[in-house]
Design an enzyme around this catalytic site. Sequence first.
Site, PDB file in Angstrom:
ATOM      1  N   HIS A  16       2.414   1.839   2.999  1.00 14.23           N
ATOM      2  CA  HIS A  16       0.944   2.204   3.462  1.00 14.23           C
ATOM      3  C   HIS A  16       1.314   3.841   3.960  1.00 14.23           C
ATOM      4  O   HIS A  16       2.383   4.140   4.436  1.00 14.23           O
ATOM      5  CB  HIS A  16       0.518   1.586   4.497  1.00 14.23           C
ATOM      6  CG  HIS A  16       1.628   1.296   5.751  1.00 14.23           C
ATOM      7  ND1 HIS A  16       1.343   2.392   6.575  1.00 14.23           N
ATOM      8  CD2 HIS A  16       2.388   0.305   6.141  1.00 14.23           C
ATOM      9  CE1 HIS A  16       2.361   1.820   7.621  1.00 14.23           C
ATOM     10  NE2 HIS A  16       2.931   0.875   7.535  1.00 14.23           N
ATOM     11  N   ARG A  49      -3.984  -1.360   6.864  1.00 19.32           N
ATOM     12  CA  ARG A  49      -3.637  -0.116   6.354  1.00 19.32           C
ATOM     13  C   ARG A  49      -2.939  -0.200   4.948  1.00 19.32           C
ATOM     14  O   ARG A  49      -2.901   0.778   4.345  1.00 19.32           O
ATOM     15  CB  ARG A  49      -2.401   0.201   7.405  1.00 19.32           C
ATOM     16  CG  ARG A  49      -1.285  -0.544   7.449  1.00 19.32           C
ATOM     17  CD  ARG A  49      -0.361  -0.195   8.530  1.00 19.32           C
ATOM     18  NE  ARG A  49       0.868  -1.126   8.877  1.00 19.32           N
ATOM     19  CZ  ARG A  49       0.909  -1.873   9.947  1.00 19.32           C
ATOM     20  NH1 ARG A  49      -0.244  -2.150  10.603  1.00 19.32           N
ATOM     21  NH2 ARG A  49       2.110  -2.461  10.155  1.00 19.32           N
ATOM     22  N   GLU A  54       4.373  -7.305   6.953  1.00 15.86           N
ATOM     23  CA  GLU A  54       5.271  -6.599   7.789  1.00 15.86           C
ATOM     24  C   GLU A  54       6.043  -7.577   8.629  1.00 15.86           C
ATOM     25  O   GLU A  54       5.394  -8.466   9.234  1.00 15.86           O
ATOM     26  CB  GLU A  54       4.862  -5.523   8.610  1.00 15.86           C
ATOM     27  CG  GLU A  54       5.993  -4.805   9.311  1.00 15.86           C
ATOM     28  CD  GLU A  54       7.016  -3.957   8.404  1.00 15.86           C
ATOM     29  OE1 GLU A  54       7.674  -4.896   7.692  1.00 15.86           O
ATOM     30  OE2 GLU A  54       7.208  -2.898   8.239  1.00 15.86           O
ATOM     31  N   HIS A  88       5.133  -2.644   3.208  1.00 18.07           N
ATOM     32  CA  HIS A  88       5.483  -2.114   4.652  1.00 18.07           C
ATOM     33  C   HIS A  88       6.882  -1.786   4.507  1.00 18.07           C
ATOM     34  O   HIS A  88       7.812  -2.165   3.528  1.00 18.07           O
ATOM     35  CB  HIS A  88       5.278  -3.187   5.861  1.00 18.07           C
ATOM     36  CG  HIS A  88       3.809  -3.528   5.833  1.00 18.07           C
ATOM     37  ND1 HIS A  88       2.816  -2.894   6.706  1.00 18.07           N
ATOM     38  CD2 HIS A  88       3.514  -4.532   5.238  1.00 18.07           C
ATOM     39  CE1 HIS A  88       1.765  -3.865   6.418  1.00 18.07           C
ATOM     40  NE2 HIS A  88       2.104  -4.809   5.756  1.00 18.07           N
TER      41      HIS A  88
END
Length: 197
Positions: A13, A66, A93, A157
């Site tokens: 991201h 995100r 994440e 992530h």
Amino acid sequence: MIERRPAIYFIRHGETDWNAQGRLQGQKDIPLNALGRVQAEEAGVRLRGLVLDYQGLDYVASPMDRTRETMERMREAIFLDPTQYRLDDRLIELTFGSWEGMTWKEVRKAAPQAAAMRERDKWNFVPPDGGESYAMLATRIRPFLDGLTRETVVVAHGGVARAFLALTCGVSTRQAASIDIWQGKVLVIEGRKHYWA
């Protein structure tokens, strides 16, 4: 014998304000900042330059805001419908538990012994209050990797990328836990090889 997986085009991201401040985000849903939005578009342009049939790839993202915004801006930048991708909860994440929102400097000040333990073994260290280690994350995402049947763009992530590298490319867990995962670029994972584009 190692089974050959389809190629993965991994995109982290784009930047958030917490990234810029060096804060541990983990599973806190922090939105992209202005630079992060540009990075998402840049990643799309890089992908288009890498893959001739980028329209025929599978596209999957972590469900966090995100990563979804990164995927949508990336797809829009290469003239694909921004909404035509799937989500997979396994790509979220890892969580830093009660350390989320802190900088590493703040962690070292507040919990020097725990921070030192993490430095000695980043892969297996579990942050306090419900945190997750890279080893736990790798266990969570292995079934995702094992289930890939075609070339896939993954937007997720930094921690997820590190686990991918350990699981698919034979990067040592010590190295994987500390490797830089860039924003705005594409990490290409082909067989046991990986490179940045």
